[in-house]
Each structure stands twice: as C-alpha cells, then as structure tokens.
Design an enzyme around this catalytic site. Sequence first.
Site, PDB file in Angstrom:
ATOM      1  CG  ASP A   6      22.504  59.302  42.433  1.00 23.62           C
ATOM      2  OD1 ASP A   6      23.082  59.403  43.531  1.00 23.62           O
ATOM      3  OD2 ASP A   6      22.944  58.630  41.475  1.00 23.62           O
ATOM      4  CB  VAL A   7      23.827  64.347  45.562  1.00 22.51           C
ATOM      5  CG1 VAL A   7      25.037  65.276  45.591  1.00 22.51           C
ATOM      6  CG2 VAL A   7      22.538  65.148  45.425  1.00 22.51           C
ATOM      7  N   GLY A   8      26.073  62.423  43.605  1.00 21.77           N
ATOM      8  CA  GLY A   8      27.342  61.743  43.729  1.00 21.77           C
ATOM      9  C   GLY A   8      28.459  62.746  43.941  1.00 21.77           C
ATOM     10  CG  ASN A   9      31.887  61.868  46.240  1.00 18.49           C
ATOM     11  OD1 ASN A   9      31.834  62.659  47.168  1.00 18.49           O
ATOM     12  ND2 ASN A   9      31.805  60.558  46.421  1.00 18.49           N
ATOM     13  CG  ASP A 110      26.614  55.950  47.330  1.00 18.52           C
ATOM     14  OD1 ASP A 110      26.671  55.782  48.565  1.00 18.52           O
ATOM     15  OD2 ASP A 110      27.618  56.050  46.600  1.00 18.52           O
ATOM     16  NE  ARG A 111      29.215  50.788  50.055  1.00 27.35           N
ATOM     17  CZ  ARG A 111      30.070  50.367  50.966  1.00 27.35           C
ATOM     18  NH1 ARG A 111      30.578  51.216  51.851  1.00 27.35           N
ATOM     19  NH2 ARG A 111      30.423  49.099  51.012  1.00 27.35           N
ATOM     20  CB  THR A 133      34.039  59.707  42.857  1.00 24.62           C
ATOM     21  OG1 THR A 133      33.198  60.610  42.124  1.00 24.62           O
ATOM     22  CG2 THR A 133      35.326  60.409  43.231  1.00 24.62           C
ATOM     23  CB  THR A 188      54.807  56.105  27.456  1.00 25.97           C
ATOM     24  OG1 THR A 188      56.234  56.093  27.485  1.00 25.97           O
ATOM     25  CG2 THR A 188      54.288  56.679  28.776  1.00 25.97           C
TER      26      THR A 188
END
Length: 273
Positions: A6-9, A110-111, A133, A188
């Site tokens: 599974d190649v994601g960004n 991927d979707r 991502t 902050t």
Amino acid sequence: MLLAIDVGNTNIMFALVEGGEIRWRWRISTDGRRTADEYAVWLNQLMAMEGLDRSAIDDVIIASVVPQTLFNLRGLARRIANVDPMVVGAPGIDYGMPINLPNPAEVGADRVVNAVAAHGIWQGDLIIIDFGTATTFDVVSAAGTYEGGVIAPGINLSMDALYNAAAKLPRIAVEPPAEGLGVIGKGTVHAMQSGVFWGYVGLIEGLVSRMKAEIAERQTGLFPGGGVTVIATGGLAPLFSRHTNAISHVDPDLMIKGLMRIHAANRDTSRKA
C-alpha cells in the site's frame, strides 16, 4: 504468501498475508527515487529477522497513489516472486464494486480499496474516513456501490502550514489539550492544540453529519434506509475515535484487507514474469 503493498503519500506499507491472515507488517517512507534493489535489500533484512525466506512469497498486489513508485515496485515483485504484480487500477482489474462517478478513473486507488474492504465487512450504508496525508471521507451504498466522497487536508498538513506560515508559532504534536484544560486556550500552545485538534474533530463531525443527511435524502434503491456506519482507518484514527461519537469502528488494516479481497477476486496465474 501474498505480499500486499500500500503506497501512500507519506509511507509505504508492506504486509505479508498467509492463509487469509495478515501475518507481518512493515513501513518505509515513500520515496519515488528508491530503486527495486533498495526495496529488495530492506525487505530481505526484515523478513530474515522474522525467520522468513523471500521464496515464500508467490504473488504481489500493489495499490499506489504515487505513480513514480510503481516502476521499481514492479521490479521488486519480479525479483522476489517472479511475477508481474497485480496493480489496482490497471486495465482488467475487477473491484467487484460499481463506481457511481462521471469519471471513475478519477477516484484514488486507496479510496476504492478501502471501500471494497469496508463493504465486505459491514452491512448497510457506509462512510469510510482515512486519516492520511489527506483525510478522505468515502461513501458506499448498502447495495455495494461507491458513491463518491470528500477530500480534506490531513491534520499534519494543516499543522505544517500553520507552523511554516506564522513565524512566531511553534511546531506542536497532534493531541488534545492536557486533561483539565478547556477549549479556550490560556497560552499559545494550548490555543494551537485546541484549534488544530478540536477544530479537526469539528471537521469530522460536521462532514459526517452533512454526509449522513445527504444519504438520508437519497432513500432510494441505492440507499435503502437504516443507519450509516462510519469506519475510520489510518494512523490517527484511534486518537480521534476516542474524542468523538461520529466514528463507529476503527480498522487499522482496512487497506490491506481490501487488497486481499481484490487479489482473491482477480487471481491469474498467467502473470508469471
């Protein structure tokens, strides 16, 4: 054994599947310049640590949202398994799921893979949230049709943009304010944590609510009624699921399960290299 990639960004997941079960998982950062030799050395070392031999891999399936990785991952598959890998989105690959979009080729691999997995596990209308991502929200009808979805900036992208664009704001971790602190920031870091974390919870809840309402308006043959199940996956899914009731289930292995289903439906021994 099946090697599912599974190649994601941001990261690549390598999973070994044996007997229909995910046995081992490894991650490496996504880099389109990494060669087949580099993948092979890295994978060989990790498999050796588990007492595994690469000859046990007899097939490979890949889903990638980073096209420049495919050439060398194909080379890896030929080297370790002597096969041309099955690539999600390639001509001839059958998802077993109609895609109800004007241009089905637009939807990311991927979707679709997540949608296939979710429909195989849960019944009824589904919303799948993938914290990557980008954060994606995808709809699958009870009849098993992919109906579209939403793409939002991932929370880490949002945090990086805030840090890089505002000179005096620090980089912070993705987490809610400490226990006992409210939403209204008293400093902050506290204010940033509230804005980023609770703002993202609001995005999740708001989009899920609007999507459910739109599904309810389409109570037809595609959406035959009943509740909508919301499944979350991706690295930050467990964190957000603890702080909102909008998510019904978390499945960190949803993508790999989808690759397993697509591979089982498209087995073809003629792909020997």
